[in-house]
Design an enzyme around this catalytic site. Structure first.
Site, short mmCIF file in Angstrom:
data_model
loop_
_atom_site.label_atom_id
_atom_site.label_comp_id
_atom_site.label_asym_id
_atom_site.label_seq_id
_atom_site.Cartn_x
_atom_site.Cartn_y
_atom_site.Cartn_z
N GLY A 233 -44.48 -1.89 -3.07
CA GLY A 233 -43.76 -2.27 -4.29
C GLY A 233 -43.49 -1.15 -5.27
N GLU A 271 -49.15 -0.54 1.95
CA GLU A 271 -48.06 -0.77 2.92
C GLU A 271 -46.77 -0.69 2.11
OE1 GLU A 271 -48.87 -4.70 4.55
OE2 GLU A 271 -48.47 -5.61 2.61
N GLY A 273 -42.67 0.40 1.50
CA GLY A 273 -41.38 0.50 2.15
C GLY A 273 -40.41 1.36 1.35
N ARG A 274 -39.78 0.73 0.35
CA ARG A 274 -38.70 1.35 -0.41
C ARG A 274 -39.04 2.78 -0.88
NH1 ARG A 274 -34.67 -1.35 -3.15
NH2 ARG A 274 -35.91 -3.23 -2.90
N CYS A 343 -12.41 -8.56 1.39
CA CYS A 343 -11.54 -9.42 0.58
C CYS A 343 -12.39 -10.33 -0.30
CB CYS A 343 -10.68 -10.29 1.49
SG CYS A 343 -9.97 -9.38 2.83
N TYR A 372 -33.57 -0.81 2.40
CA TYR A 372 -32.92 -2.09 2.13
C TYR A 372 -31.41 -1.86 1.93
CZ TYR A 372 -37.77 -3.36 1.29
OH TYR A 372 -39.13 -3.54 1.42
#
Ligand code: PLP
Length: 394
Positions: A233, A271, A273-274, A343, A372
């Site tokens: 996080g 753990e 991610g980002r 569109c 992400y």
């Protein structure tokens, strides 16, 4: 903001080779490696770093990270199979809500390092499946804490009613099951309450609350658990990357928290991610058209949010750099909205952005595009071609 020279050179190279206007992802793997090495160096002793693969599961990313992290976290059966296939020697965590029996079975067969169990029902199913296979399943219970002060972030997963983790009220039942089931081995507790955290003192406070809860539950229940997983996080500040989560500052504070809360003998596992993969990725779009509509300028570029959903998912204006081509500028000192080829009026990557100069044929290079991004995009919508993928290995 400017781009590293090796990135502009690689993009020039791609542009030279492509017949159509350019649309590509570019990943700087040496930069990823340097970043994770620096993260590890700052971590206090007794801490582990796992990579949450859902941020970006591209194989070259996983293989760059494999020798540098303690393992990978899979948030689904699909990710688990992918990680097991591409990084078979890495310790794997199997987390995420709504696990299928078939996925739990597959995980038992790849000798998972930890199951992050989200409910008593899941725990019961895991016990049954492990016992049929004559295996002991290593378990971390994911808890949704009640905190005196709910954490404040854009993506909160706990500390309030959410589908994630066990309520503390369910803990007695879960522990009773763990005590009577030889096929289950309780290794620790897991907390992951939020993402997009930019506030270091706030996050240290949260980790302190995790430690206190861990110690309290261990004491009350007579447990001696080796492992506390504190989730991920850590946030990226997309508007000002210099003010992204201050990892070295956090790690200094973390060493104090570990000492003050008596956690020196417990392994503390992250753990993330980002914060690991965001900065190594770039999404490049070539400008196809520039027009003025109801008094505002729009640049239509090749690709869009069906490749790069991050700005739409976050509802933000994504940072970018213009790489000028050799056309005379169509715009000078103007604001322009950057859109893709879909569109739908939602296909916007950045609104009303000031540009010094912009021409058709110029490149828009979106930075911080490594997490992400491609993997959360609705890539089949409108059946446009996928972007090119380029990995810089050195
Ligand atoms: C998504 C997720 C992570 C990683 O979150 P980041 O914000 O990318 O660091 C870690 N743990 C769990 C349980 C998650 O769902």
């Amino acid at each position: 903001m400017s781009l590293p020279e090796r990135i502009t050179r690689a993009i020039d190279d791609l542009r030279g080779k492509s017949r159509d206007p350019l649309c590509a992802y570019l990943y700087d793997l040496p930069a990823l490696e340097r970043h994770v090495r620096a993260m590890r160096t700052a971590l206090p002793a007794g801490c582990e770093l796992f990579y949450a693969a859902k941020a970006n599961p591209e194989v070259p990313i996983l293989q760059t990270l494999a020798p540098l992290v303690d393992g990978f976290e899979a948030a689904s059966g699909g990710e688990l199979a992918w990680l097991h296939e591409h990084c078979p020697d890495q310790p794997l965590i199997f987390g995420g809500p709504g696990k299928l029996d078939s996925e739990l079975e597959a995980a038992l067969d790849c000798r998972i390092d930890a199951f992050h169990v989200e409910s008593v029902h899941e725990l019961r199913r895991l016990a049954r499946l492990a016992s049929v296979r004559g295996r002991r399943a290593p378990v971390l219970l994911r808890l949704n804490l009640k905190l005196a002060e709910a954490p404040d972030s854009r993506l909160v997963m706990g500390g309030k009613p959410t589908p994630f983790g066990l309520d503390e009220d369910a803990l007695d039942e879960a522990l009773a099951l763990l005590r009577q089931e030889p096929a289950l081995e309780l290794k620790g507790l897991h907390f992951h309450l939020l993402s997009h955290q930019l506030d270091v003192p706030g996050h240290l406070q949260l980790i302190r609350a995790y430690c206190r809860t861990f110690r309290r539950i261990s004491r009350e229940q007579g447990l001696n658990l080796p492992l506390l997983n504190v989730g991920g996080g850590m946030g990226i500040n997309y508007q000002d990357h210099a003010h992204s989560f201050d990892w070295p500052g956090f790690c200094r504070g973390l060493a104090e928290v570990i000492a003050e809360e008596g956690m020196a003998d417990t392994r503390i596992r992250f753990e993330i991610g980002r914060f690991i993969s965001a900065a190594c990725g770039y999404y490049v779009m070539q400008v196809l058209d520039i027009k003025r509509n109801h008094g505002q300028y729009f640049a239509v570029a090749r690709g869009g949010t069906h490749h790069f959903r991050t700005p739409a998912a976050q509802g933000h204006d994504h940072p970018f750099v213009v790489l000028r081509g050799n056309q005379a500028p169509h715009l000078r000192e103007q604001t322009v909205t950057l859109v893709g080829q879909l569109c739908t009026p939602k296909d916007i990557l950045a609104r009303q952005q000031p540009v010094a100069e912009l021409a058709i044929g110029d490149l828009l290079v979106f930075t911080l595009a490594g997490a992400y991004a491609w993997n959360i995009s609705h890539r089949d919508f409108l059946m446009h071609e996928p972007p090119q993928m380029m990995f810089l290995f050195h």
